[in-house]
Every structure is written in structure tokens, then in C-alpha cells.
Motif scaffolding. Structure first.
Motif, PDB file in Angstrom:
ATOM      1  N   LYS A 145      26.486 -17.504 131.386  1.00 51.54           N
ATOM      2  CA  LYS A 145      27.309 -16.944 130.306  1.00 51.54           C
ATOM      3  C   LYS A 145      26.663 -17.164 128.934  1.00 51.54           C
ATOM      4  O   LYS A 145      26.514 -16.242 128.149  1.00 51.54           O
ATOM      5  CB  LYS A 145      28.718 -17.576 130.347  1.00 51.54           C
ATOM      6  N   THR A 146      26.280 -18.419 128.683  1.00 51.20           N
ATOM      7  CA  THR A 146      25.666 -18.709 127.382  1.00 51.20           C
ATOM      8  C   THR A 146      24.327 -17.981 127.238  1.00 51.20           C
ATOM      9  O   THR A 146      23.945 -17.586 126.144  1.00 51.20           O
ATOM     10  CB  THR A 146      25.491 -20.227 127.209  1.00 51.20           C
ATOM     11  N   SER A 147      23.651 -17.786 128.351  1.00 57.76           N
ATOM     12  CA  SER A 147      22.364 -17.080 128.296  1.00 57.76           C
ATOM     13  C   SER A 147      22.551 -15.676 127.739  1.00 57.76           C
ATOM     14  O   SER A 147      21.690 -15.180 127.002  1.00 57.76           O
ATOM     15  CB  SER A 147      21.750 -17.013 129.685  1.00 57.76           C
ATOM     16  N   SER A 152      29.555 -21.548 118.879  1.00 58.22           N
ATOM     17  CA  SER A 152      28.777 -22.024 120.021  1.00 58.22           C
ATOM     18  C   SER A 152      29.544 -23.028 120.845  1.00 58.22           C
ATOM     19  O   SER A 152      30.501 -23.647 120.390  1.00 58.22           O
ATOM     20  CB  SER A 152      27.477 -22.639 119.522  1.00 58.22           C
ATOM     21  N   GLN A 153      29.060 -23.170 122.063  1.00 59.23           N
ATOM     22  CA  GLN A 153      29.698 -24.083 122.992  1.00 59.23           C
ATOM     23  C   GLN A 153      29.452 -25.528 122.567  1.00 59.23           C
ATOM     24  O   GLN A 153      30.336 -26.363 122.645  1.00 59.23           O
ATOM     25  CB  GLN A 153      29.081 -23.824 124.361  1.00 59.23           C
ATOM     26  N   ASP A 154      28.218 -25.810 122.112  1.00 58.25           N
ATOM     27  CA  ASP A 154      28.016 -27.183 121.645  1.00 58.25           C
ATOM     28  C   ASP A 154      28.403 -27.249 120.174  1.00 58.25           C
ATOM     29  O   ASP A 154      27.994 -26.434 119.368  1.00 58.25           O
ATOM     30  CB  ASP A 154      26.602 -27.687 121.944  1.00 58.25           C
ATOM     31  N   LEU A 201      32.666 -15.807 121.091  1.00 55.58           N
ATOM     32  CA  LEU A 201      33.285 -17.125 121.169  1.00 55.58           C
ATOM     33  C   LEU A 201      32.899 -17.757 122.500  1.00 55.58           C
ATOM     34  O   LEU A 201      33.339 -17.315 123.558  1.00 55.58           O
ATOM     35  CB  LEU A 201      34.808 -17.001 121.062  1.00 55.58           C
ATOM     36  N   ASP A 202      32.019 -18.733 122.450  1.00 58.29           N
ATOM     37  CA  ASP A 202      31.529 -19.332 123.688  1.00 58.29           C
ATOM     38  C   ASP A 202      32.328 -20.583 124.022  1.00 58.29           C
ATOM     39  O   ASP A 202      32.074 -21.649 123.486  1.00 58.29           O
ATOM     40  CB  ASP A 202      30.036 -19.657 123.557  1.00 58.29           C
ATOM     41  N   ASP A 203      33.268 -20.420 124.912  1.00 59.72           N
ATOM     42  CA  ASP A 203      34.011 -21.551 125.436  1.00 59.72           C
ATOM     43  C   ASP A 203      34.566 -22.421 124.313  1.00 59.72           C
ATOM     44  O   ASP A 203      34.577 -23.639 124.404  1.00 59.72           O
ATOM     45  CB  ASP A 203      33.054 -22.395 126.302  1.00 59.72           C
TER      46      ASP A 203
END
Ligand SMILES: Nc1ncnc2c1ncn2[C@@H]1O[C@H](COP(=O)(O)OP(=O)(O)OP(=O)(O)O)[C@@H](O)[C@H]1O
Ligand SMILES: [Mg+2]
Length: 483
Positions: free
Chosen positions: A281-283, A322-324, A402-404
Motif C-alpha cells: 500500500k505504502t509503495s 505519512s504512516q510514520d 492518507l496513509d493509515d
């Protein structure tokens, strides 16, 4: 150097450590600076004095001058050989210093993990080992220098001795006067300092060139993602995203994250991407932001290949949470405004309201002026996520990813944020990556990703009817929330 580092490719930073980069930018640069400053000064001093002294000596007695000058080639050779050794050792030492800096830097930024796993002792041992290695090499280098410098003085002393011996002999024979010998001794004394500084200068030059080599190594690393040579006029991104048979393999690990991925997102549409961890997904996002280039297939933005956009125009027009959740050690206000440096105070507060940060911030003594600590250590996971969300929303881009970004907030807050966003996202293309199914939201399409491939896709109802992975996930989550 700093700005060059910033241009380098994402995986450069995965294969090089922060400590090493920091060391090259500070320690190595200061060594090169030593070279350009004092070394050049002393070298000039040496050159001028040598020429003048030798000229003075030749005027008095060429024969006697020979005795002073003969040891010089031997001296030059010795200096050359010893410096080669110093160079090799310097390079090694700088590499070790880099390792040491990296260890210290990792320890301090990971201190919470280290403490909670009670690993202080092990980390200390590890640090001791690294620094012991550094100490040994440094002493080894000093030893070489300790032999080197007195030897230079020995040479000078011998030169002086031979002058007095030969000069005395000549004086007895009546060729030169005692005054001439005294004059020679003064010349040699004059030469003493610059000649012994040859060693120092040469070792500085060697260290500087070892450092320059390390600096160049990275300066000559070209950014892999190139900007188009002639970026067109600033294109406004409307928000259509098309993946055409895209495959993507991470260059340095060989992991294939996406396989033959095809997706057409009309401008203004909303999709959700669901899939288990590591599904790719993030890719997808990394490709849209062009942190990496696709391995095969075409990725288009508004019907143009993504490579046609300048990196800056592309990235400034995509809002990405981002997720992080990386925050800078600055105030909450500045962390949000980081998304758009031209934003007014009202806009920052509006973004914070959308991300439902208000209630948390109002409880802090300094409100939005609270400094969040290094990487945001003073905030909870959910609070950090929402600052990251606000930072993306403030960009007001046509394309929002919106990543997670709500994984660490409770369901009530999540509902609040989602309803806040309904209006904001109305005309914007939105990609929501999530593990949880948001059933309060109507997506135009939901993609279920599995091992880099689309396993299922459709609207919520269609997917439920299919009775596959999505339906199973939905059932699990609803039964959980009922329980
Ligand atoms: N920078 C990277 N370098 C090499 N491989 C990577 C990198 N980032 C991710 N991968 C690999 O690519 C695959 C897909 O990762 P990705 O981050 O896209 O997963 P994800 O679906 O976002 O997972 P999650 O839900 O845990 O965030 C994984 O197998 C991962 O190991
Ligand atoms: Mg991810």
C-alpha cells in the motif's frame, strides 16, 4: 554538501547512516578547512624562507652549502613515504569516527526502546567496543607521528653538526672565517622551524585529502530520480491518477512490492486501499510522490507520465499524511505549518480543527506553542498522527493521500475527523490507505491489495456481495465492535 544530501534518493539514506553523513559534513569539512588555512600559510612560509636561506648560504660558500643541502632529498623521500602511511591511517580513523557517531546517535534517538528493553549495558558495551577501536587507531597514528617529528629534528641536528665539522675543518685550513660558520648556523636555525613544519603540513594535507575523498564520494553520488531537464510551465495537478500495468521492485532489496497494478482514478474520486501489512500500500504512495520510479508500466498524472512533472511542482501539489509520524522538535504550530510555509494563523488553526486536534491542544499549557520534543516524544501516538494529518491538509492540494493516518486514534475521534473531512475532501482526489473499514464513508471504489496485486475491487456493497476477503474483514470488524 547539505543541499546535495537533500537531493539524494530515498534509498541512499537507507544504506548510509546518519552518523556517517553528519561526520562527513562536520569533521571532514573542518579537516579540509585546516588544509586551506594554516597549511597553505606554512607552506608559503617554508618556500620563501628556504629560497632565501639557500641563496644567502650560496653567497657565503657553495661547498659548505652542499653539506646542508645534501640531506634534503633524503628528507623529502622520507616525508613522502611516511605520509602515505599517515594517509591510510587517517582514512581508517575517519571511518571509525563515523561508526562511533552513528552508534551514539542511534542510542540517543532510540533511548526509549533501549530503556524499556533494559539494554543500556549492552549498548554501552557496544559503544565501548567501537570507541576502543577508534582509540587504538588514533594512538597508532599518533605513534607514527611521534616517531616522525623527532626524526625530522634529528635530520636538522645532523645537518648542523656536519656544517660545524666541515666548516671547522675549512676554517682551520683558512678557507672560511669563524664568522661565516656562525652565519651558517643562523641560517640552519632559520630553516629549522619551516622544515620541521613540512611534516606537519604534509600530514595535514594528507588528512585533508583523505577527508576530501570521503566528501567527494557522496558529492559524486548523483540523485537517481532526475528532474526533467526543462520543467514545463507550472502545471496545476487536477488529480487524475492512472496506473497502467505498473510493477515495482525495490532496487536495493529486490522485493517486488507491486505486480501488474492497474488503476484509474478520475479527478475528485475517493478510493480506499485495504490490505494486510506488507501488501504494497505504502509503495503505491512512494511511486505517486516519485520517491521511486516504477520498474515497469506507466504511471500518469492528469494524462501525462509522472516524469514530465518537476519534482518540486509534483510534491508541492500532493498532500500526503505519512504512516510514520515524523515531527520536528519545534512547536505544534510550526509542525503543522511545515506543510505550507505561506499559511496564515487561521489556516493552521483550521487544519488543526479538521484533524480534531483542538481538544488536545487546549489542554496543553502553551497550546499551539508547545514544543513537541525530538521527533515529537512529548505527544501520544494518536496526537502525532493528527498533527501529521493537519500538516497534509493545510496544503489544500487536489490530490490527498492518507496513509493509515488514523490507526492510533480511538473510534470516536476517528468518526469526528471523518465527518470533518467530508466537506474538505469533496472535490479532491483522495486515496485512503487503511486496515480498518470506514463504513461511515462512501468510497467510489475500494481496492483490496494482496501481495502487490489487486485481489478484489468495487464499492462496499459489491464487495460484500462478492463474499470474499473484504466481506470477511468487514464481518470480523463489525462483530468485534458489537462485542
Ligand atoms: N524502502 C524499502 N526498501 C525495500 N523494501 C521495502 C521498502 N519499503 C517497503 N518494502 C517492502 O515492500 C513490501 C511492501 O511494503 P509496503 O510498505 O508497501 O507495505 P504496506 O502495505 O504499506 O504495509 P503496512 O500496512 O504495514 O504499512 C514489503 O514486503 C516491504 O518489505
Ligand atoms: Mg504502509
Amino acid at each position: 554538501i547539505y543541499s546535495h544530501y537533500q537531493e539524494l534518493h530515498a534509498h541512499f539514506f537507507k544504506s548510509h547512516f546518519t552518523g556517517d553523513l553528519m561526520n562527513r559534513i562536520s569533521e571532514d569539512v573542518s579537516r579540509v578547512r585546516m588544509y586551506t588555512g594554516p597549511s597553505i600559510m606554512y607552506a608559503t612560509n617554508l618556500l620563501v624562507l628556504t629560497v632565501m636561506c639557500i641563496w644567502g648560504m650560496l653567497r657565503v660558500d657553495p661547498y659548505l652549502t652542499m653539506f646542508v643541502v645534501i640531506p634534503l632529498p633524503v628528507l623529502a623521500l622520507t616525508i613522502y613515504l611516511v605520509n602515505k602511511i599517515i594517509y591510510r591511517k587517517s582514512e581508517h580513523i575517519q571511518a571509525q569516527l563515523s561508526a562511533l557517531t552513528t552508534t551514539a546517535q542511534e542510542t540517543y534517538s532510540g533511548i526509549r526502546v533501549i530503556k524499556s528493553f533494559v539494554q543500556e549495558k549492552n549498548m554501552l558495551q557496544f559503544f565501548n567496543k567501537t570507541s576502543e577501536g577508534y582509540r587504538k587507531s588514533a594512538i597508532n597514528l599518533s605513534l607514527t607521528e611521534a616517531i616522525y617529528f623527532p626524526s625530522m629534528n634529528l635530520f636538522i641536528g645532523l645537518s648542523m653538526l656536519s656544517t660545524i665539522l666541515v666548516g671547522g675543518y675549512l676554517a682551520i685550513k683558512g678557507g672560511v672565517s669563524a664568522g661565516n660558520i656562525a652565519e651558517f648556523v643562523i641560517y640552519i636555525n632559520l630553516l629549522m622551524f619551516p622544515i620541521s613544519s613540512i611534516g606537519w603540513v604534509a600530514s595535514m594535507v594528507q588528512r585533508a585529502s583523505a577527508s576530501q575523498k570521503r566528501i567527494n564520494e557522496f558529492l559524486h553520488t548523483a540523485p537517481e530520480i532526475s528532474d526533467p531537464v526543462q520543467p514545463g510551465d507550472r502545471k496545476v495537478i487536477e488529480g487524475r491518477v492512472q496506473f497502467e500495468n505498473v510493477s515495482f521492485t525495490y532496487p536495493h532489496t529486490g522485493i517486488t512490492a507491486l505486480k501488474d497494478f492497474t488503476l484509474d482514478l478520475p479527478a475528485g474520486s475517493k478510493i480506499a486501499v485495504i490490505g494486510r501489512t506488507g501488501a504494497g500500500k505504502t509503495s503505491i504512495v512512494q511511486l505517486i510522490l516519485r520517491l521511486y520510479d516504477v520498474t515497469r508500466g506507466v504511471l500518469k498524472l492528469d494524462d501525462q507520465p509522472i516524469q514530465a512533472y518537476g519534482l518540486k511542482e509534483l510534491r508541492t501539489q500532493i498532500a500526503y499524511a505519512s504512516q510514520d509520524t515524523y515531527l520536528f522538535s519545534d512547536t505544534i504550530f510550526n509542525n503543522i505549518r511545515f506543510g505550507n510555509s505561506e499559511a496564515t494563523r487561521e489556516e493552521v488553526l483550521e487544519a488543526a480543527r479538521l484533524a480534531d486536534l483542538d481538544k488536545d491542544v487546549s489542554r496543553l499549557q502553551k497550546g499551539y506553542e508547545t514544543v513537541v520534543g525530538e521527533r515529537g516524544v512529548m505527544l501520544s501516538g494518536g496526537q502525532k498522527q493528527r498533527i501529521v494529518l493537519a500538516r497534509a491538509l493545510i496544503k489544500k492540494s487536489r490530490l490527498v493521500i492518507l496513509d493509515d493516518c488514523l490507526s492510533a486514534v480511538d473510534t470516536e475521534t476517528e468518526h469526528q475527523i471523518l465527518s470533518n473531512l467530508q466537506d474538505y475532501l469533496k472535490d479532491r482526489t483522495t486515496i485512503v490507505i487503511t486496515h480498518r473499514i470506514f463504513n461511515s464513508w462512501k468510497f467510489d471504489r475500494i481496492i483490496v491489495l494482496d501481495h502487490g496485486e489487486i485481489a478484489e475491487q468495487g464499492t462496499h456493497e459489491e464487495l460484500l456481495r462478492m463474499n470474499g476477503k473484504y466481506a470477511r474483514l468487514f464481518l470480523q470488524q463489525t462483530s468485534l465492535s458489537k462485542a
